[in-house]
Design an enzyme around this catalytic site. Sequence first.
Site, mmCIF file in Angstrom:
data_model
loop_
_atom_site.group_PDB
_atom_site.id
_atom_site.type_symbol
_atom_site.label_atom_id
_atom_site.label_comp_id
_atom_site.label_asym_id
_atom_site.label_seq_id
_atom_site.Cartn_x
_atom_site.Cartn_y
_atom_site.Cartn_z
ATOM 1 N N ASP A 102 -86.216 -32.459 24.086
ATOM 2 C CA ASP A 102 -87.088 -33.390 24.808
ATOM 3 C C ASP A 102 -88.194 -32.646 25.554
ATOM 4 O OD1 ASP A 102 -84.988 -32.340 26.396
ATOM 5 O OD2 ASP A 102 -85.301 -33.867 27.923
ATOM 6 N N GLU A 142 -82.366 -33.480 27.818
ATOM 7 C CA GLU A 142 -81.817 -32.509 28.779
ATOM 8 C C GLU A 142 -82.499 -32.624 30.131
ATOM 9 O OE1 GLU A 142 -81.597 -29.212 31.339
ATOM 10 O OE2 GLU A 142 -83.403 -29.564 30.152
ATOM 11 N N GLU A 143 -83.776 -33.010 30.115
ATOM 12 C CA GLU A 143 -84.582 -32.960 31.332
ATOM 13 C C GLU A 143 -84.302 -34.088 32.325
ATOM 14 O OE1 GLU A 143 -86.389 -30.615 32.270
ATOM 15 O OE2 GLU A 143 -87.183 -29.517 30.562
ATOM 16 N N ARG A 166 -74.489 -14.024 32.719
ATOM 17 C CA ARG A 166 -73.726 -14.022 33.963
ATOM 18 C C ARG A 166 -72.374 -14.665 33.726
ATOM 19 N NH1 ARG A 166 -75.421 -13.123 39.189
ATOM 20 N NH2 ARG A 166 -73.891 -13.710 40.793
ATOM 21 N N HIS A 203 -92.289 -25.738 33.469
ATOM 22 C CA HIS A 203 -92.749 -27.026 34.008
ATOM 23 C C HIS A 203 -94.172 -26.947 34.564
ATOM 24 C CE1 HIS A 203 -88.467 -28.946 34.432
ATOM 25 N NE2 HIS A 203 -88.521 -28.075 33.447
#
Length: 392
Positions: A80, A138-139, A177, A363
């Site tokens: 998306d 996802e956003e 991580r 973004h």
Amino acid sequence: MLKELFSKLEAYYEDMVKIRRFMHQHPELSFQEYNTALFIKEFYEKLGIEVTGNIGGNGVVAKVYGSKPGKTVALRADFDALPIQDEKDVPYRSLVPGVMHACGHDGHTATLLILAKVLNELKADLEGNYVFIHQHAEEYAPGGAISMIEDGCLDGVDVIFGTHLWASEPTGTIQYRIGPIMAAADRFEIDIQGKGGHGAQPHKTKDAIVTASQLVLNLQQIVSRKVNPVESAVVTVSSFTAENAFNVIADKAKLIGTVRTFNDDVRQYIEDEMERIIQGTCLMSGSTYKFLYERGYPAVVNHSKETEFLVAAAKDVPEVTMIEESELQMGGEDFSYYLKEVPGTFFFTGAKPPGANPGYPHHHPKFDIDEKAMLIAAKTLGTAAIKIHNLK
């Protein structure tokens, strides 16, 4: 096997770039990615790869079956875009006004499509099965991951890997991580109801702007004075609305913001403490309030064994020049839902554009990536997918 994998990925690199640039020119917002989902599905159909659309909404899932027994490995990419006007001066600039791929999801999709094509060509020599999860939305919470999981995208999956092209880090860098890596991302709204009136007669009003201003300051004490300093947390008021004429004291004010945490207990404590502070601040001014707290994605928590395995796999990719532990990232990602269901890991692949110093962040209207990072991402994911069968 890895040599052949790498050779084929390199041969298809230009196709990968073409796919990415096509998607960049034709972005679609979360939950509206109908043409993008169709493009992905048709790509697999043309290759004769098993594919299913409309998974949990606009999600697409494809499967490649190796000729030998082994684990079932899932690889995920999102597709998306964001409601941002593309301001880059490039030939592949977005053709959709006010919508652009400003986070690299076009690159994620191109990476996974070409990797799937190559693994399909190698299936006669592969162990296990490969599930390619192309996720919508996802956003924008609640996101596409949770609905795709409910619709069965992880059925039979033993392990999952995902990566994010990371434009802040140099190409050739892999960041990992163990444990928490990205934060839980929540949203809140606070509506203050005061008593409006004439700007020259404040004593006859209950000024919503003053109350809301005090609230902005009071909320800052949660992280600075209430949360244990060894815990990471953010409380951000990002919008303050109370528009009136110059001689009118505001009747209403609205605050909108976000909370980011890693620890579930801290997450609950902040929500409770916000309610207490809002109540007290409004009581002091004689105002009333409405408080909406929406829980977004949980924190992304990587599994230790799979993360250590991914680090070892990345060392086999010649173009990977740096492997380092990532800092905690306060951004959110609904890959977290997959990791709550099956073991796996989510990592960052450096994708800073050449010459960018420091470059544009995710973004941003001028966001872009180094497309060579897609090849590194594909090789790293492919290596992990192939070698995972050796992990006991």
